[in-house]
Design a protein around this motif. Structure first.
Motif, PDB file in Angstrom:
ATOM      1  N   THR A 717       0.775  -1.120   0.176  1.00 31.58           N
ATOM      2  CA  THR A 717       0.044   0.040  -0.030  1.00 31.58           C
ATOM      3  C   THR A 717       0.760   1.276  -0.031  1.00 31.58           C
ATOM      4  N   ALA A 718       0.177   2.245   0.034  1.00 33.39           N
ATOM      5  CA  ALA A 718       1.045   3.765   0.065  1.00 33.39           C
ATOM      6  C   ALA A 718       2.125   3.895   1.431  1.00 33.39           C
ATOM      7  N   LEU A 719       1.500   3.084   2.312  1.00 38.82           N
ATOM      8  CA  LEU A 719       2.605   2.926   3.682  1.00 38.82           C
ATOM      9  C   LEU A 719       3.758   2.233   3.219  1.00 38.82           C
ATOM     10  N   GLU A 720       3.848   1.121   2.340  1.00 34.47           N
ATOM     11  CA  GLU A 720       4.985   0.536   2.196  1.00 34.47           C
ATOM     12  C   GLU A 720       6.017   1.157   1.231  1.00 34.47           C
ATOM     13  N   ILE A 721       5.446   2.175   0.311  1.00 31.53           N
ATOM     14  CA  ILE A 721       6.160   2.775  -0.726  1.00 31.53           C
ATOM     15  C   ILE A 721       6.943   3.960  -0.337  1.00 31.53           C
ATOM     16  N   PRO A 722       8.126   4.139  -0.491  1.00 28.30           N
ATOM     17  CA  PRO A 722       8.739   5.297  -0.172  1.00 28.30           C
ATOM     18  C   PRO A 722       8.735   6.344  -0.889  1.00 28.30           C
ATOM     19  N   LEU A 723       9.020   7.602  -0.774  1.00 24.46           N
ATOM     20  CA  LEU A 723       9.169   8.725  -1.699  1.00 24.46           C
ATOM     21  C   LEU A 723      10.180   8.270  -2.699  1.00 24.46           C
ATOM     22  N   MET A 724      10.044   8.480  -3.965  1.00 22.37           N
ATOM     23  CA  MET A 724      10.924   8.185  -4.963  1.00 22.37           C
ATOM     24  C   MET A 724      11.717   9.270  -5.478  1.00 22.37           C
ATOM     25  N   GLU A 725      12.974   9.308  -5.738  1.00 23.74           N
ATOM     26  CA  GLU A 725      13.989  10.145  -6.125  1.00 23.74           C
ATOM     27  C   GLU A 725      14.516   9.695  -7.775  1.00 23.74           C
ATOM     28  N   LEU A 726      14.051  10.767  -8.682  1.00 25.55           N
ATOM     29  CA  LEU A 726      13.995  10.102  -9.947  1.00 25.55           C
ATOM     30  C   LEU A 726      14.721  11.289 -10.849  1.00 25.55           C
ATOM     31  N   ASP A 727      15.594  10.675 -11.741  1.00 24.27           N
ATOM     32  CA  ASP A 727      16.383  11.739 -12.756  1.00 24.27           C
ATOM     33  C   ASP A 727      16.208  10.955 -14.103  1.00 24.27           C
ATOM     34  N   HIS A 728      16.586  11.779 -14.946  1.00 26.40           N
ATOM     35  CA  HIS A 728      16.622  11.184 -16.432  1.00 26.40           C
ATOM     36  C   HIS A 728      17.598  11.653 -17.190  1.00 26.40           C
ATOM     37  N   GLN A 729      18.088  10.500 -17.816  1.00 27.47           N
ATOM     38  CA  GLN A 729      19.102  10.758 -18.723  1.00 27.47           C
ATOM     39  C   GLN A 729      18.739  10.378 -20.423  1.00 27.47           C
ATOM     40  N   GLU A 730      19.071  11.303 -20.941  1.00 27.13           N
ATOM     41  CA  GLU A 730      18.419  11.048 -22.475  1.00 27.13           C
ATOM     42  C   GLU A 730      19.453  10.803 -23.271  1.00 27.13           C
ATOM     43  N   THR A 731      19.545   9.559 -23.826  1.00 29.39           N
ATOM     44  CA  THR A 731      20.401   8.977 -24.904  1.00 29.39           C
ATOM     45  C   THR A 731      19.331   8.621 -26.236  1.00 29.39           C
ATOM     46  N   PRO A 732      19.119   9.373 -27.005  1.00 37.70           N
ATOM     47  CA  PRO A 732      18.181   9.248 -27.834  1.00 37.70           C
ATOM     48  C   PRO A 732      18.644   8.022 -28.705  1.00 37.70           C
ATOM     49  N   THR A 733      17.577   7.313 -29.353  1.00 38.85           N
ATOM     50  CA  THR A 733      17.790   6.185 -29.964  1.00 38.85           C
ATOM     51  C   THR A 733      17.723   6.710 -31.515  1.00 38.85           C
ATOM     52  N   PRO A 734      18.940   6.076 -32.153  1.00 36.24           N
ATOM     53  CA  PRO A 734      18.570   6.664 -33.811  1.00 36.24           C
ATOM     54  C   PRO A 734      17.619   5.886 -34.552  1.00 36.24           C
ATOM     55  N   PHE A 735      16.692   5.083 -33.983  1.00 40.31           N
ATOM     56  CA  PHE A 735      15.769   4.446 -34.813  1.00 40.31           C
ATOM     57  C   PHE A 735      14.316   4.883 -34.697  1.00 40.31           C
ATOM     58  N   THR A 736      13.925   6.135 -33.945  1.00 38.19           N
ATOM     59  CA  THR A 736      12.692   6.717 -34.324  1.00 38.19           C
ATOM     60  C   THR A 736      12.933   7.988 -34.498  1.00 38.19           C
ATOM     61  N   PRO A 737      11.973   8.856 -35.140  1.00 40.45           N
ATOM     62  CA  PRO A 737      12.066  10.165 -35.490  1.00 40.45           C
ATOM     63  C   PRO A 737      12.586  11.181 -34.374  1.00 40.45           C
ATOM     64  N   LEU A 738      11.814  10.934 -33.178  1.00 38.61           N
ATOM     65  CA  LEU A 738      12.213  11.943 -32.214  1.00 38.61           C
ATOM     66  C   LEU A 738      13.296  11.280 -31.270  1.00 38.61           C
ATOM     67  N   GLY A 739      13.804  10.073 -31.370  1.00 39.24           N
ATOM     68  CA  GLY A 739      14.669   9.597 -30.400  1.00 39.24           C
ATOM     69  C   GLY A 739      14.107   8.950 -29.170  1.00 39.24           C
ATOM     70  N   THR A 740      12.683   8.940 -29.295  1.00 40.22           N
ATOM     71  CA  THR A 740      12.029   8.174 -28.142  1.00 40.22           C
ATOM     72  C   THR A 740      12.185   6.650 -28.109  1.00 40.22           C
ATOM     73  N   LYS A 741      12.185   5.987 -26.793  1.00 43.54           N
ATOM     74  CA  LYS A 741      12.388   4.749 -26.505  1.00 43.54           C
ATOM     75  C   LYS A 741      11.110   3.994 -26.124  1.00 43.54           C
ATOM     76  N   GLY A 742      10.559   4.611 -25.016  1.00 37.28           N
ATOM     77  CA  GLY A 742       9.411   3.899 -24.327  1.00 37.28           C
ATOM     78  C   GLY A 742       9.620   3.717 -22.888  1.00 37.28           C
ATOM     79  N   ALA A 743       8.690   3.864 -22.183  1.00 39.49           N
ATOM     80  CA  ALA A 743       8.931   3.963 -20.559  1.00 39.49           C
ATOM     81  C   ALA A 743       7.927   3.501 -19.891  1.00 39.49           C
ATOM     82  N   GLY A 744       6.863   2.694 -20.460  1.00 35.27           N
ATOM     83  CA  GLY A 744       5.618   2.283 -19.686  1.00 35.27           C
ATOM     84  C   GLY A 744       6.143   1.030 -18.906  1.00 35.27           C
ATOM     85  N   GLU A 745       7.076   0.184 -19.397  1.00 34.91           N
ATOM     86  CA  GLU A 745       7.360  -1.083 -18.460  1.00 34.91           C
ATOM     87  C   GLU A 745       8.549  -0.727 -17.446  1.00 34.91           C
ATOM     88  N   SER A 746       8.992   0.375 -17.692  1.00 34.86           N
ATOM     89  CA  SER A 746      10.277   0.639 -16.858  1.00 34.86           C
ATOM     90  C   SER A 746      10.020   0.540 -15.185  1.00 34.86           C
TER      91      SER A 746
END
Length: 788
Positions: A717-746
C-alpha cells in the motif's frame, strides 16, 4: 519546442478525478443480461457428464452453455503460436468439452437477467468429474514418467530454445574463478484496479456486433473475434472505454471474450461479463514463476569470462494467449546490458496444471535482469570488488552501440555507466555510510543496494496479429483550426494521449487546449496495434509526427502565399503562423484553414488539395525478421534502461524489511513528458517492490490456489512505498524520429535485486546471498538466523 519535454498533466485527469469516466462495467445497454462463469474445482479432471436442468429452471436464468454448445465455434486462434518458435501446439476452446487443466478454468456459463441470479445458478450446474493426476512443480514435470498436462504430448515441454555466442566452456575454463547458483522468481499476478470486463450488443438486421472491452488492443481483438466467429471485421466494432490499468494482462483472446460475443449474437440481446477480484486472481493470468540456474566464470578484475544459464519457466496450462512468450523473452534478453563474449542460455518452457501465464509489465525481461544483477553481486563478493565497479567493468560501452547481444538482439543506444554514476551521486554514498554506522550503533540495520535494469520495448513478431512494429495516426483540422487526433495506439491510463498531443501541438503549431485525442474505437481510429511493450509514443507518436508534418507543410504553403514569403521562411506556434525574425507579419491558423476549406478557389489555395486531414503509418527500424537474408533475428527496436539504488531498514528480530529510500535514473531516450514518465515509473517501482517483498501466488499440493483474495495475496500500500527520487538521462535512439524509446514497462525490474542487495548490505558479517523472491519476513528471519 513549447510542449515536448514539458510536464503537462494527463488530458483525462479532470474527467477521471471528477468520477465522470466511463468504464466497461458502466456500459449497460437496454435489456442487458449477464453471464457468470462456472470454473473447474480440480487441477486436472475429465468431464464425465454435465446436467444443466436445475440451473435452467431457476427464475431469471436465460441460458446455460457448456463446451458442447460452443464446440462449433472451433478453436481459439493462438496470438503467439509456439510452433512458430519451435514449440508445441495445443487446440484451445472457449469451453472444454472433455477435460479441465487447472483450477479456475471456465467449464460452463450461466446467462441470467442479473449478475446475482447468474451467480446463484452456478452451483445448480451439476458436473460429474473424474480426477486425473496433476503436475504442479516444473522440475517434477520434467522427470520421466511425470503426469502429462497434455495427454497427446510426449512430455511437459512447450518449448526448448538455446541462444549461444562464442564458446561457454572456453570462457569458463579461462576464468580465475567459477561460481554457480540458482535464482528463483515466484508466481504472481498483474493487479489492475479494474479487472477484466466485456459487453456486447447485436444488431440482427445489419448483422453488426458492438463489443465494449477493457482491452489494450481493440483492432487486434476485432480481428481475432472476427476469425473466431466467422465474421467479417467490418461487421464488428470494438470500443475501449476508459481502462483502469492493463499491464499486459488485457490482451486478447480469452474464452470470456469469445463467449460474450457469441452469446450476444445467439440470444440477440446485450450480454455483459464483469470479472470479480477472486476470479481475477484465480484465472485471469499469472506470470513470472521461473528458475534460473547459472555458472559464471570471472576474472580477478570482475569481468565475466563465461556464462551458462539454464532457464526453467513454469507457464501453467498451455492456452491461446501470449503469456508463455515471457519465458522466451527472458532467455532472449540475457545477459541484458553486459558484455559476455562466451555465453549460452538454454530455455525450457514447462507446462503444469496451474493457471496459464498472461502478459505482465516487463514481460520476462525482469527475470533476465534479476539473474544478471544477482550474478554480478556474487562476483563482487567473490573478488572483494565494489558492486558498482563490477558492473562498470562489464557494461556495454557507449561507443559500442548498436550492440549485438547473444540472442541476436540489437541494443540501440545508451550510457549505462553514466546512469549508475548519477545514481551513486544522488544517494551520496559516503554520507549514507556514515548514517549506516550511526544506525548500527543504535541497534538499527540499514543497507544500500544497487541494480541495473534493461527493458527492451516495442516488440514486433513475424506473422502476429498482435505484435507488430508499426502504428497509425490520423489528424483532422477543422475550418476553425481545431485539431482532432485519432490514434491506433490506446491508453490504459498511462497518459500517452497527452504525449501524442504534445508532439502534434509543437509540429503543427497549435495550443494543447485546441487538440482532442480519440482512441480505442475501431470504427473511428486508424488500424493499429494498441498498447503493449511501451510502444505508444515510439510508434503512435512517430506516426502522429509524420501526419502533423504533412498538415504543417500544407498550412505553411497556403500561408506563404497569403504573407508573400517562401514557406521555409515561416514558423508556427499557438495557432499563429508567422515570419521568422519578423513575428508581426503573421496570420492565424484558423484563417489559413478557412482559406483551404471555404475559399478553395481563392489565390492562396488555388493549387492546394482541399481538406486538412492526414493519416500516416510509422514502421520502426532495428527490427529483423528475415535471418536468412539479414543475418540476425531481432524483435525489439529500442532498449530503455534504469540504474537504481534502494536503502532499506531491516528488523533483525522479525525479518521485516522497510524500503526507506529509492533512487533511480532512467533513460527512455527523448522525454516527451517528464511528469508522465515519472508517473509510470512510480507505478512500476511500486509493483517491483511488491514483487520483491510481498506478492506470491501460492498453490497447495492439490493445485488449489490459496491466495484468492487480497486478504491472502499481499500487495504493498502507500504505507510501504517510499518517496521516489528520480532523474532522467536522455540518450536518443537513432531508430525513431524523435529519439523516443518507451517508458511504460520501466521501474518494475530494478527493485528486485536492489532490495536484495540492500538487505545483504545491512548485514555484511552474515555474508547473505538472497536469490529468491519474494523476500518475506519469515525468509529473511531464517536467512539471518541460519547464517553464521
Amino acid at each position: 519546442m513549447k510542449y515536448v519535454g514539458k510536464s503537462i498533466p494527463m488530458m483525462t485527469n479532470r474527467k477521471l478525478a471528477a468520477g465522470a469516466g466511463t468504464f466497461t462495467a458502466d456500459v449497460m445497454p437496454p435489456g442487458i443480461a449477464y453471464i457468470a462463469v462456472l470454473r473447474s474445482p480440480y487441477a486436472h479432471a475429465r468431464i464425465v457428464s454435465v446436467d444443466t436442468s436445475a440451473a435452467e429452471k431457476l427464475d431469471g436464468v436465460v441460458a446455460v452453455v457448456t463446451g458442447q454448445d460452443v464446440a462449433h465455434l472451433g478453436p481459439i486462434p493462438a496470438t503467439v503460436d509456439p510452433p512458430a518458435y519451435g514449440g508445441r501446439a495445443r487446440t484451445n476452446w472457449a469451453l472444454p468439452v472433455d477435460r479441465a487443466s487447472f483450477v479456475g478454468e471456465p467449464v460452463a456459463v450461466v446467462v441470467a437477467e442479473s449478475r446475482y441470479v447468474a451467480e446463484q445458478a452456478l452451483p445448480l450446474v451439476e458436473i460429474e468429474w473424474e480426477e486425473i493426476p496433476a503436475v504442479l512443480d516444473p522440475i517434477a514435470a520434467l522427470e520421466p514418467g511425470s503426469p502429462r498436462v497434455e495427454p497427446d504430448w510426449p512430455d511437459n515441454l512447450l518449448l526448448e530454445r538455446t541462444f549461444t555466442s562464442g564458446d561457454v566452456d572456453r570462457g569458463l575454463a579461462a576464468a580465475d574463478g567459477v561460481l554457480s547458483g540458482r535464482v528463483k522468481a515466484q508466481r504472481y499476478v498483474p493487479s489492475p484496479i479494474e479487472p477484466r470486463a466485456f459487453v456486447a450488443t447485436w444488431e440482427p438486421v445489419d448483422g453488426f456486433l458492438t463489443f465494449w472491452a477493457s482491452t489494450q488492443m481493440p483492432h487486434s481483438l476485432r480481428a481475432l473475434l472476427a476469425k473466431q466467429l466467422g465474421m467479417a471485421e467490418t461487421q464488428i466494432r470494438v470500443i475501449q472505454p476508459h481502462v483502469g490499468g492493463g499491464f499486459g494482462l488485457k490482451g486478447p483472446l480469452s474464452p470470456e471474450e469469445v463467449l460474450v460475443a457469441h452469446l450476444a449474437i445467439k440470444l440477440n440481446r446485450a450480454i455483459g461479463w464483469i470479472e470479480s477480484r477472486s476470479e481475477h486472481l484465480l484465472a485471469a493470468g499469472h506470470c513470472r514463476e521461473t528458475i534460473l540456474e547459472f555458472e559464471a566464470g570471472y576474472k580477478n578484475d570482475g569481468a565475466i569470462s563465461g556464462l551458462r544459464v539454464r532457464v526453467v519457466a513454469d507457464v501453467g496450462a498451455p492456452r491461446a494467449t501470449y503469456g508463455w512468450a515471457q519465458s522466451f523473452v527472458t532467455a532472449y534478453s540475457t545477459p541484458t546490458g553486459y558484455k559476455v563474449p562466451d555465453c549460452r542460455v538454454d530455455l525450457r518452457t514447462v507446462v503444469t496444471n496451474k493457471c496459464p501465464w498472461q502478459g505482465y509489465r516487463a514481460f520476462g525481461k525482469e527475470a533476465a535482469s534479476y539473474l544478471m544483477e544477482r550474478v554480478l553481486d556474487r562476483i563482487a563478493d567473490a573478488t572483494g570488488l565494489d558492486r558498482a565497479a563490477v558492473r562498470m567493468r562489464n557494461f556495454v560501452q557507449p561507443d559500442e552501440f548498436p550492440y549485438s547481444q547473444v540472442s541476436g538482439a540489437i541494443l540501440d543506444s545508451g550510457d549505462y555507466g553514466a546512469a549508475l554514476r548519477r545514481v551513486l551521486e544522488m544517494v551520496d554514498v559516503p554520507k549514507f555510510r556514515e548514517e549506516q554506522k550511526r544506525a548500527r550503533a543504535e541497534g538499527r540495520r540499514l543497507g544500500m543496494g544497487i541494480s541495473f535494469a534493461l527493458t527492451p520495448e516495442g516488440c514486433a513478431l513475424p506473422n502476429s496479429a498482435l505484435l507488430q512494429g508499426y502504428d497509425g495516426t490520423g489528424i483532422r483540422i477543422t475550418p476553425s483550426g481545431h485539431v482532432t487526433v485519432l490514434t491506433g495506439v490506446t491508453s490504459p491510463g498511462s497518459g500517452n494521449e497527452t504525449g501524442i498531443a504534445q508532439i502534434v501541438a509543437d509540429t503543427i503549431g497549435v495550443r494543447m487546449e485546441d487538440i482532442r485525442v480519440v482512441q480505442g474505437d475501431t470504427d473511428k481510429c486508424p488500424y493499429g496495434l494498441g498498447n503493449y511493450s511501451s510502444r505508444s509514443l515510439m510508434m503512435g507518436g512517430s506516426a502522429a509526427l509524420l501526419a502533423a508534418k504533412d498538415l504543417r507543410e500544407k498550412l505553411l504553403n497556403v500561408a506563404a502565399v497569403a504573407l508573400e514569403v517562401l514557406p521555409e521562411e515561416l514558423d508556427s506556434e499557438d495557432g499563429t503562423i508567422f515570419v521568422k525574425g519578423a513575428p508581426v507579419r503573421k496570420i492565424s491558423l484558423s484563417e489559413v484553414a478557412h482559406m483551404i476549406y471555404q475559399n478553395a478557389h481563392g489565390k492562396e489555395a488555388i493549387g492546394v488539395e482541399p481538406g486538412l486531414e492526414a493519416v500516416r503509418y510509422y514502421k520502426v527500424d532495428n527490427v529483423y525478421h528475415q535471418p536468412e537474408t539479414q543475418g540476425r533475428f531481432s524483435s525489439y527496436p529500442t532498449w530503455p534502461y534504469e540504474a537504481c539504488a534502494a536503502i532499506v531498514e531491516v528488523d533483525e528480530e522479525t525479518g521485516v524489511v522497510k524500503v526507506v529510500r529509492y533512487v533511480a535514473v532512467h533513460d527512455c531516450g527523448v522525454v516527451v513528458n517528464p511528469l508522465l514518465v515519472d508517473a509510470n515509473l512510480h507505478g512500476g517501482i511500486a509493483q517491483g517492490i511488491g514483487a520483491a517483498l510481498y506478492e506470491d501466488m501460492v498453490y497447495d499440493e492439490n493445485g488449489q490456489l490459496l491466495t484468492t483474495t487480497l486478504m491472502d495475496y499481499t500487495m504493498p500500500t502507500a504505507l510501504e512505498i517510499p518517496l521516489m527520487e528520480l532523474d532522467h538521462q536522455e540518450t536518443p535512439t537513432p531508430f525513431t524520429p524523435l529519439g523516443t524509446k518507451g517508458a511504460g514497462e520501466s521501474g518494475i525490474t530494478g527493485p528486485l535485486s536492489a532490495i536484495a542487495s540492500a538487505i545483504e548490505d545491512a548485514f555484511p558479517e552474515k555474508k547473505l546471498a538472497l536469490m529468491e523472491t519474494p523476500m518475506t519476513p519469515s525468509k529473511i528471519w531464517r536467512a539471518l538466523h541460519q547464517t553464521a
